[in-house]
Design an enzyme around this catalytic site. Sequence first.
Site, PDB file in Angstrom:
ATOM      1  CG  ASP A 192      60.720  70.526  62.129  1.00 44.84           C
ATOM      2  OD1 ASP A 192      61.338  71.530  61.727  1.00 44.84           O
ATOM      3  OD2 ASP A 192      60.761  70.119  63.309  1.00 44.84           O
ATOM      4  CG  ASN A 226      71.527  74.798  64.011  1.00 48.45           C
ATOM      5  OD1 ASN A 226      72.150  73.937  63.396  1.00 48.45           O
ATOM      6  ND2 ASN A 226      71.111  74.624  65.260  1.00 48.45           N
ATOM      7  CB  SER A 239      68.301  68.311  62.631  1.00 52.01           C
ATOM      8  OG  SER A 239      68.033  67.112  63.342  1.00 52.01           O
ATOM      9  CG  HIS A 277      63.944  67.798  66.373  1.00 51.82           C
ATOM     10  ND1 HIS A 277      63.345  68.378  67.462  1.00 51.82           N
ATOM     11  CD2 HIS A 277      65.234  68.202  66.396  1.00 51.82           C
ATOM     12  CE1 HIS A 277      64.230  69.119  68.104  1.00 51.82           C
ATOM     13  NE2 HIS A 277      65.398  69.027  67.478  1.00 51.82           N
ATOM     14  CE  LYS A 326      67.493  74.610  64.958  1.00 55.53           C
ATOM     15  NZ  LYS A 326      66.728  73.383  65.065  1.00 55.53           N
ATOM     16  CD  GLU A 338      63.915  66.601  61.360  1.00 53.87           C
ATOM     17  OE1 GLU A 338      64.945  67.187  61.024  1.00 53.87           O
ATOM     18  OE2 GLU A 338      63.838  65.887  62.377  1.00 53.87           O
ATOM     19  CG  HIS A 351      68.154  71.865  60.403  1.00 51.62           C
ATOM     20  ND1 HIS A 351      69.204  72.456  61.074  1.00 51.62           N
ATOM     21  CD2 HIS A 351      67.432  71.190  61.328  1.00 51.62           C
ATOM     22  CE1 HIS A 351      69.126  72.128  62.351  1.00 51.62           C
ATOM     23  NE2 HIS A 351      68.068  71.371  62.542  1.00 51.62           N
TER      24      HIS A 351
HETATM   25  C1  LIG Z   1      65.989  72.943  66.266  1.00 50.99           C
HETATM   26  C2  LIG Z   1      64.845  72.131  65.819  1.00 50.99           C
HETATM   27  C3  LIG Z   1      63.578  72.321  66.352  1.00 50.99           C
HETATM   28  C4  LIG Z   1      63.332  73.249  67.509  1.00 50.99           C
HETATM   29  O1  LIG Z   1      63.338  74.566  67.137  1.00 50.99           O
HETATM   30  P1  LIG Z   1      63.603  75.669  68.268  1.00 50.99           P
HETATM   31  O2  LIG Z   1      63.076  76.914  67.667  1.00 50.99           O
HETATM   32  O3  LIG Z   1      65.071  75.684  68.511  1.00 50.99           O
HETATM   33  O4  LIG Z   1      62.832  75.231  69.469  1.00 50.99           O
HETATM   34  C5  LIG Z   1      62.532  71.621  65.833  1.00 50.99           C
HETATM   35  N1  LIG Z   1      62.719  70.724  64.845  1.00 50.99           N
HETATM   36  C6  LIG Z   1      63.927  70.488  64.319  1.00 50.99           C
HETATM   37  C7  LIG Z   1      64.066  69.500  63.223  1.00 50.99           C
HETATM   38  C8  LIG Z   1      65.032  71.172  64.802  1.00 50.99           C
HETATM   39  O5  LIG Z   1      66.235  70.922  64.311  1.00 50.99           O
END
Ligand SMILES: *Cc1c(COP(=O)(O)O)cnc(C)c1O
Length: 391
Positions: A208, A49, A183, A135, A242, A179, A211
Amino acid sequence: MSRSLDDFARRKLDALAARNLTRRVRTTARGPGARATRGEARMIAFCDNDYLGLSQHPDVIAAAAAATQKYGAGAGASRLVTGSGPLYEALEARLARLKGTEAACVFGSGYLANIGIIPAFAGPRDLILGDALMHACMHAGAKLAGAPTYLFRHNDVADCERLLRAHRAGAGTCLILTEGVFSMDGDRAPVAELVDLAHRFDAWLLVDDAHAFGVIGGGRGSGIGVDGRPLGVDLAMGTLSKAVGAYGGYVAASRAVTDYLVNRARSLIFTTGLPPGVLAAAGTALRLIEEDMSLTAAPLARARAFTSALGLPQAESAVVPLVLGDEARALAASAALEERGFLVAAIRPPTVPAGTSRLRFTFSAAHSEDDVASLIAAVRALGLVPETQPA
Ligand SMILES: *Cc1c(COP(=O)(O)O)cnc(C)c1O
């Protein structure tokens, strides 16, 4: 050591193996240019990522090294004690500026952000509505909140409205979770419509952007209108691990919201602050994201080159799924690509719903056009995309 504990673990592992669901960590050394090695094998990674290649950027690495020299390797305490070092303030100010909000608050990770934020704003008398494909850490946050939780059909605003009509009236607060870019599917949420829906039902929208940040909206992520103004997402959270290439999580919101979180988010209060080197890396990466629009445009351009060459639906983000169905097929496809020098993860339940095991390709500014062309050729040669099966 308890014999029954080992037996328990072995029984569970055998059951996973019988369903092709065993997971194991594999030592992978990453380097610049999306290159990775496993043992002797050198490969191009199309599965991480690090969408902008910033984890390997010389300026980002230098900033991490300098901050480590200056402030030490670890934070030493939680943020509310002495763990909120001098680098936090500038980082949070930069995040707020990029997201167009009054304030921002940095957490230890994206996972920690969601399991802290969600229970801070919803409890047993409240209501949580979440996208069916959200997620795992949002599910975890909802569980910790203890609020009645309902899932709406993926990206279906009308279905979310149906749930609001059915359940909003008796509840105290209401959170809607989704999101910006999903993801495992790479598609985008209808953020503007959800903002509007949330307003109409006095609900608060958490998006969220794990990505999306660094990749869409000129790098500023989702929740930014075409005029560059924020759409009004209440809780714009994301990760620094990411596209930002470092580690940590954040939420961009009003000052009142971030001040409250510092008082109530247990995953911020009861955990150690981030190491100074990590904060410096994230700050420098954010500067590069802010300054270089051509950098943030690259992942989507690469992803679209891939989908158009293979006749797949046009990529909406840097994530391109190729759903193969059963677990064994996804594993075999991933292994075949690895033999040809490409690291592409096979994604299986419970990360994705049963029957939708897939290859998940991700594209990065670190990939060259030649890297993408050679991946396209390999996918074709292996007959992974029906229309392009060799004769
Ligand atoms: C990777 C991810 C997270 C977690 O983030 P980290 O910083 O790796 O703990 C949260 N939400 C989504 C949608 C993700 O893909």
